[in-house]
Motif scaffolding. Structure first.
Motif, PDB file in Angstrom:
ATOM      1  N   ALA A  27      33.097  21.502 -26.540  1.00  0.00           N
ATOM      2  CA  ALA A  27      32.223  20.299 -25.902  1.00  0.00           C
ATOM      3  C   ALA A  27      30.882  20.406 -26.776  1.00  0.00           C
ATOM      4  CB  ALA A  27      32.018  20.492 -24.524  1.00  0.00           C
ATOM      5  N   ALA A  28      30.070  21.606 -26.587  1.00  0.00           N
ATOM      6  CA  ALA A  28      28.900  21.710 -27.508  1.00  0.00           C
ATOM      7  C   ALA A  28      28.924  21.015 -28.784  1.00  0.00           C
ATOM      8  CB  ALA A  28      28.364  23.086 -27.300  1.00  0.00           C
ATOM      9  N   LEU A  29      30.085  21.519 -29.590  1.00  0.00           N
ATOM     10  CA  LEU A  29      30.386  21.121 -31.035  1.00  0.00           C
ATOM     11  C   LEU A  29      30.368  19.463 -30.831  1.00  0.00           C
ATOM     12  CD1 LEU A  29      32.597  23.898 -32.375  1.00  0.00           C
ATOM     13  CD2 LEU A  29      30.343  23.327 -33.142  1.00  0.00           C
ATOM     14  N   ASN A  30      31.234  18.995 -29.961  1.00  0.00           N
ATOM     15  CA  ASN A  30      31.770  17.716 -30.009  1.00  0.00           C
ATOM     16  C   ASN A  30      30.599  16.686 -29.524  1.00  0.00           C
ATOM     17  OD1 ASN A  30      34.387  18.025 -30.961  1.00  0.00           O
ATOM     18  ND2 ASN A  30      35.218  17.970 -28.932  1.00  0.00           N
ATOM     19  N   LEU A  31      29.592  17.408 -28.951  1.00  0.00           N
ATOM     20  CA  LEU A  31      28.410  16.366 -28.358  1.00  0.00           C
ATOM     21  C   LEU A  31      27.333  16.808 -29.404  1.00  0.00           C
ATOM     22  CD1 LEU A  31      28.594  17.105 -24.662  1.00  0.00           C
ATOM     23  CD2 LEU A  31      29.045  15.142 -25.813  1.00  0.00           C
ATOM     24  N   GLY A  32      27.196  17.561 -30.135  1.00  0.00           N
ATOM     25  CA  GLY A  32      26.241  17.810 -31.132  1.00  0.00           C
ATOM     26  C   GLY A  32      25.171  18.648 -30.712  1.00  0.00           C
ATOM     27  N   TRP A  33      25.370  19.247 -29.501  1.00  0.00           N
ATOM     28  CA  TRP A  33      24.251  20.148 -28.932  1.00  0.00           C
ATOM     29  C   TRP A  33      24.067  21.405 -29.915  1.00  0.00           C
ATOM     30  CZ3 TRP A  33      26.469  20.767 -23.324  1.00  0.00           C
ATOM     31  CH2 TRP A  33      26.191  19.518 -22.777  1.00  0.00           C
ATOM     32  N   LEU A  34      25.046  21.875 -30.692  1.00  0.00           N
ATOM     33  CA  LEU A  34      24.932  23.010 -31.419  1.00  0.00           C
ATOM     34  C   LEU A  34      23.746  22.570 -32.751  1.00  0.00           C
ATOM     35  CD1 LEU A  34      28.164  25.043 -31.646  1.00  0.00           C
ATOM     36  CD2 LEU A  34      26.129  25.478 -30.374  1.00  0.00           C
ATOM     37  N   GLU A  35      24.297  21.356 -33.179  1.00  0.00           N
ATOM     38  CA  GLU A  35      23.374  20.676 -34.459  1.00  0.00           C
ATOM     39  C   GLU A  35      21.835  20.619 -33.736  1.00  0.00           C
ATOM     40  OE1 GLU A  35      23.689  20.278 -37.431  1.00  0.00           O
ATOM     41  OE2 GLU A  35      25.797  21.084 -37.354  1.00  0.00           O
ATOM     42  N   TRP A  36      21.772  20.161 -32.626  1.00  0.00           N
ATOM     43  CA  TRP A  36      20.197  20.039 -31.915  1.00  0.00           C
ATOM     44  C   TRP A  36      19.712  21.255 -31.682  1.00  0.00           C
ATOM     45  CZ3 TRP A  36      18.728  21.192 -26.919  1.00  0.00           C
ATOM     46  CH2 TRP A  36      17.533  20.820 -26.521  1.00  0.00           C
ATOM     47  N   ALA A  37      20.389  22.378 -31.259  1.00  0.00           N
ATOM     48  CA  ALA A  37      19.886  23.716 -30.908  1.00  0.00           C
ATOM     49  C   ALA A  37      19.739  24.260 -32.492  1.00  0.00           C
ATOM     50  CB  ALA A  37      20.890  24.429 -30.300  1.00  0.00           C
TER      51      ALA A  37
END
Length: 130
Positions: free
Chosen positions: A115-125
């Protein structure tokens, strides 16, 4: 008069009831002592027969008690075996539940990372860390 002749006369005339009646009615007759002896002998025979019946009943009762005891021992053994099997099954179920929980946690972590990958949270982090 001899014993066999007297007993035959008593038997021919009705046995014990005749001997009782004759002895009561004719206390001085020569057959009267034989009547008393006849009644005594028949009583002893009856007691002996009852004793044998009671002994047979006691032996049969003892055999039934031993059989019941054997059945109870077999039932206790089967119960013990069932308890051991239940304990083994419970232990296996506990182990299975533990590993199922570990798999569920791993799956939840996988879903969270996905989910984090799909939502772009990892890019943001990653952007925040730079």
């Amino acid at each position: 008069m001899d014993k066999e002749t007297a007993y035959k006369e008593i038997d021919d005339n009705g046995g014990e009831s005749y001997a009782r009646f004759f002895a009561a009615q004719n206390p001085d007759h020569p057959l009267t002592p034989f009547c008393h002896r006849y009644l005594f002998d028949r009583d002893q025979e009856a007691r002996t027969a009852r004793s044998h019946e009671e002994r047979g009943f006691a032996l049969k009762s003892l055999a039934q008690m031993e059989s019941s005891s054997h059945v109870a021992q077999i039932a206790a053994s089967a119960s013990r075996d069932a308890a051991n099997a239940a304990h083994t099954s419970a232990t296996a179920a506990r182990r299975s539940a533990f590993w199922t929980m570990i798999a569920a946690i791993a799956s939840a972590l996988g879903v969270a990372v996905n989910a984090a990958l799909n939502l772009g949270w990892l890019e943001w982090a990653r952007h925040l860390v730079r």
